[in-house]
Write an enzyme that holds these catalytic residues in place. Structure first.
Site, PDB file in Angstrom:
ATOM      1  N   HIS A  44       0.809  -1.214   0.000  1.00  0.00           N
ATOM      2  CA  HIS A  44       0.000   0.000   0.000  1.00  0.00           C
ATOM      3  C   HIS A  44       0.847   1.272   0.000  1.00  0.00           C
ATOM      4  O   HIS A  44       1.943   1.326   0.555  1.00  0.00           O
ATOM      5  CB  HIS A  44      -0.967   0.059   1.200  1.00  0.00           C
ATOM      6  CG  HIS A  44      -0.478  -0.637   2.432  1.00  0.00           C
ATOM      7  ND1 HIS A  44      -1.241  -1.527   3.117  1.00  0.00           N
ATOM      8  CD2 HIS A  44       0.700  -0.591   3.075  1.00  0.00           C
ATOM      9  CE1 HIS A  44      -0.568  -2.000   4.153  1.00  0.00           C
ATOM     10  NE2 HIS A  44       0.618  -1.453   4.140  1.00  0.00           N
TER      11      HIS A  44
ATOM     12  N   ALA B 177      12.254   2.106   9.315  1.00  0.00           N
ATOM     13  CA  ALA B 177      11.133   2.974   8.980  1.00  0.00           C
ATOM     14  C   ALA B 177      11.500   4.437   9.186  1.00  0.00           C
ATOM     15  O   ALA B 177      12.209   4.801  10.112  1.00  0.00           O
ATOM     16  CB  ALA B 177       9.931   2.608   9.851  1.00  0.00           C
TER      17      ALA B 177
ATOM     18  N   ASN C 154      13.454   8.877  -7.939  1.00  0.00           N
ATOM     19  CA  ASN C 154      14.180   8.521  -9.157  1.00  0.00           C
ATOM     20  C   ASN C 154      14.567   9.697 -10.039  1.00  0.00           C
ATOM     21  O   ASN C 154      15.354   9.531 -10.972  1.00  0.00           O
ATOM     22  CB  ASN C 154      13.344   7.537  -9.985  1.00  0.00           C
ATOM     23  CG  ASN C 154      11.973   8.092 -10.349  1.00  0.00           C
ATOM     24  OD1 ASN C 154      11.397   8.884  -9.617  1.00  0.00           O
ATOM     25  ND2 ASN C 154      11.443   7.663 -11.479  1.00  0.00           N
TER      26      ASN C 154
END
Length: 223
Positions: A127, A187, A150
């Protein structure tokens, strides 16, 4: 136009494709669909899309020049000019952009965008992630809120995530960068340097708690 559309649908029906709603489905003349595949309402299949056997497509999905294996499941998704191997599960509300090649049993979940990216067998992004210009190995877990950064404003760069790596939630991977085999990204990290195999990459500021802090609203209330 209506007669031609009905002819196409009936041809696939005769070949073993199951339609929940013939009137809510549109399929191009070039498309090929394997026997046992179920097409749910609101599906639009365009161009030379190839769908394997025993797939489940829809509801409300649009496929454009896709190549898909057997036992693929797609729901509420737009997918274009990409490949999905056997057993992929896509959606709901995913966006597969051109140039993507997803291996067997890959899972792309809700609000995930994939562009010009390869993913190895069994990898998953369940998700809220963007995976662009990436090479992702097998058995990789992409945590919620992960972004492959990117584009530097002039050029696109590649993010490489090797087999078995784990990317924690809310991580930014600043390409070009490599996360090594079986590595772990903590995280909340913004990773701008390579993470070696089997290493833990942590890139976040130390938490500071300010005691007895008053918000502007609280200060205003005091007059």
């Amino acid at each position: 136009m209506i007669e031609n559309r009905e002819t196409i649908l009936n041809k696939h029906k005769d070949n073993g494709v199951v339609f929940w709603d013939l009137y809510g489905t549109f399929i191009s003349e070039e498309a090929k669909i394997g026997a046992g595949t179920v097409i749910l309402p609101g599906v639009i299949i365009e161009g030379a899309t190839v769908i394997g056997e025993n797939c489940k497509i829809g509801p409300n999905s649009r496929l454009i020049d896709m190549t898909m294996g057997d036992n693929v499941e797609i729901q509420y998704t737009v997918a274009e000019k990409s490949k999905l191997a056997d057993g992929c599960k896509i959606g709901p509300f995913a966006y597969i952009r051109p140039g993507s090649d997803l291996g067997k049993n890959v899972k792309i979940g809700d609000f995930v965008e994939v562009k010009n990216t390869t993913m190895g067998e069994g990898s998953k992004a369940n998700h809220l992630s963007y995976l662009g210009d990436s090479v992702i190995g097998a058995g990789v877990n992409i945590g919620c809120g992960t972004i492959t950064v990117n584009y530097d404003g002039a050029n696109k760069h590649t993010t490489t995530i090797e087999d078995g790596a784990f990317v924690g939630c809310n991580s930014n991977l600043i390409a070009p960068v490599t996360v090594g085999k079986d590595a772990f990204v903590a995280a909340g990290s913004t990773i701008s340097k390579n993470v070696p195999p089997s290493a833990l990459g942590v890139a976040r500021a130390k938490q500071i708690n300010m005691e007895n802090w008053e918000s502007p609203k609280q200060r205003k209330a005091k007059g």
